[in-house]
Design a protein around this motif. Structure first.
Motif: not given
Lengths: 442, 100
Positions: A354, A376-378, A396, A398, B26, B30, B33, B84, B88, B92
């Motif tokens: 990620n 944003k990462w997971k 998750v 941020r 974005n 997202m 991920t 999220f 968000d 997605m």
């Protein structure tokens, strides 16, 4: 071996006239990636997905990647060493990523060049470094790299030690003791030592039913915590400590009888002070124990290359600006994966994957003159308490005040999970090994 | 003349930073991920996980909302959905719906 100053000078002094500037006015930017593990491979692929015109070069020491995730399954014979091998062919053929199989020996951050053992000088516009970890074998008195290769394997970076540990488990005497020394934080693959302990215990129940496993731990908790201990309890009769009983299902009752798996944490004296390399006797705060098989997962720091390139701070890890993972120490350099200081983000393959993507998008944006997105990462780590007993940690993340924070609340399989959810967790773990490898390398 | 040049340069910058562009990109970032399990671009050959490529926006949004509220049982999607916002999820959903 060159010291750090020489290493950086070697880059400068040897940058000869033959080195071309990274970018003539009419050609695409060149992004160089050092390290073809999960972080580096994913960054290369997603840079090409973000902008196919970018020139992307990966410098990697080995022609085949040996995956660490899932490698404890080799120890118990669920997988073979060959199953861990991952090819770089798809990244090269499908995405046009250029690979140089060589070792970096010089770095000139001012000229934006790196130099390899094979005497190539490579210029970059942006450099992404994914150096992984180094194992601090000598941090435990009596332990050493030599002992790890011969008698007391670590097997935390997969390779010959993983195979050795598998052989030792098979050859262990009936009723023998398998001692696993867990590492201090921070370390690669937080649930990993406890999953390995579970899989070894499961194996022994079948093949060495009087054998036992003892985890010696310098910590008082671990990732997956109560959810893993509930699995150990159900599958192996593990006695859950009183302070982990909160929220356990009503039918959970400790037998009090010795169980084949025991976790000696710091508060119970689990911190190891030395190893006798001859007898494999381990001395810890709570006593001493003679191991028949000794698996040591030593303390960790950033990979050696990060030290050579001057990318680490006093902590032994790489400080970064969190939004893009740009190094705080050198311009136009980004450090991703286990080596980076990413606050609460675990040092895991999924995190590296990620981070690689978010950094790849950020680098593509920066090279196009655009501001990087709000990231944003997971992280998703699957772990097993047994072959059919799946667990996970899921987060998750941020940015908040330039630190990485977790925003998704509960992290683990809930303690009241149904048998179906638990079985599905195990099925997902096996499926994930495939989908994740494809997302990184194909 | 000079004023003209400056203003056209600013106009170009403005185009690059338009909200539509930012949110779309974005959404892609997202969505990426999710790919560790659901496949690059949400495309999957493996059948254990749900492929997200081409999923209608409303279906994606409903699934995420139900995971978040707990209405829909899951292994770990309930945990992840907490991270999220509606915006968000919308971004997605738009991204995945457009993947061919």
């Amino acid at each position: 071996m060159l010291n750090r100053r020489d290493f950086i000078k070697a880059g400068a002094a040897l940058a000869c006239a033959a080195a071309l500037p990274a970018r003539a006015a009419d050609t695409a930017a060149h992004v160089v990636i050092i390290g073809g593990g999960v972080g580096g491979a994913t960054a290369a692929k997603y840079l090409k997905l973000a902008n196919p015109k970018l020139r992307v070069t990966v410098i990697e020491a080995n022609r085949v990647y040996v995956r660490g995730y899932g490698s404890s399954e080799v120890v118990t014979g669920h997988a073979t060493m060959a199953d861990l091998n991952v090819s770089y062919d798809a990244l090269h053929q499908r995405y046009g990523i250029h690979f140089i199989f060589d070792t970096v020996v010089g770095f000139d951050p001012d000229k934006r060049q790196v130099r390899t053992a094979g005497r190539q000088t490579i210029a970059y516009d942006k450099l992404i470094v994914s150096p992984g970890i180094s194992l601090q074998y000598s941090a435990i008195p009596g332990y050493s790299a030599a002992l790890a290769e011969t008698r007391a394997p670590s097997g935390w970076i997969p390779g010959t030690q993983t195979a050795l540990l598998a052989q030792q488990l098979k050859a262990m005497r009936q009723g023998g003791t398998f001692v696993l020394i867990a590492p201090p934080k921070p370390y690669r693959c937080p649930p990993g030592p406890y999953e390995r302990a579970a899989l070894v215990t499961e194996w022994m129940r079948k093949h060495n039913p009087t054998g036992k496993l003892v985890i010696l731990d310098p910590k008082d908790d671990f990732v997956t915590d109560a959810s893993m201990q509930l699995g150990w309890h159900r599958l192996y009769g593990y006695n859950i400590p009183a302070d982990f009983m909160k929220g356990m299902p009503a039918d959970v009752k400790n037998s009090g009888k010795p169980a084949p798996i025991e976790w000696v944490r710091a508060r119970d004296g689990g911190t190891v002070s030395k190893i006798d390399p001859k007898s494999l006797t381990v001395t810890f705060a709570g006593g001493s124990i003679k191991a028949d098989v000794l698996n040591v997962i030593p303390p960790m720091k950033a990979g050696k290359l990060a030290f050579d390139m001057g990318l680490v701070d006093a902590s032994g890890w790489c400080p970064i600006e969190r939004r893009t993972f740009a190094s705080s120490l050198h311009p136009d350099v980004f450090v991703i994966g286990d080596a980076s200081i990413a606050d609460v983000m675990p040092k895991s393959g999924y995190s590296a994957n990620n981070q690689a993507k978010i950094t790849a998008f950020a680098v593509a944006n920066l090279l196009a003159g655009r501001a990087p997105d709000e990231p944003k990462w997971k992280n998703v780590c699957y772990a097993l308490a047994g072959s059919d007993y799946g667990l996970f940690v899921a987060d998750v993340f941020r940015l908040k005040d330039n630190k990485i924070v977790q925003i998704s609340g509960h992290r683990y399989m809930s303690l009241d999970a149904t048998p179906t959810q638990i079985r599905l967790g195990a099925a997902y773990q096996q499926a994930w090994l495939k989908t994740f490898t494809e997302d990184c390398f194909a | 003349m000079k004023t003209l040049l400056v203003s056209s340069a600013l106009a170009m910058l403005a185009t690059l930073f338009t909200p539509a562009h930012a949110s779309e990109h974005n959404g892609a970032a997202m969505a990426a991920t999710c790919a560790g399990c659901h496949g690059t671009h949400g495309k999957l050959r493996n059948q254990e996980f749900v492929p997200l490529a081409g999923m209608p926006e409303a279906e994606f949004i409903r699934a995420m909302r139900d995971y978040k509220s707990g209405k829909r049982q899951s292994t770990l999607m309930g945990n992840l959905a907490q991270g999220f916002s509606d915006r968000d999820v919308q971004a997605m959903a738009r991204y995945f719906a457009r993947v061919k």
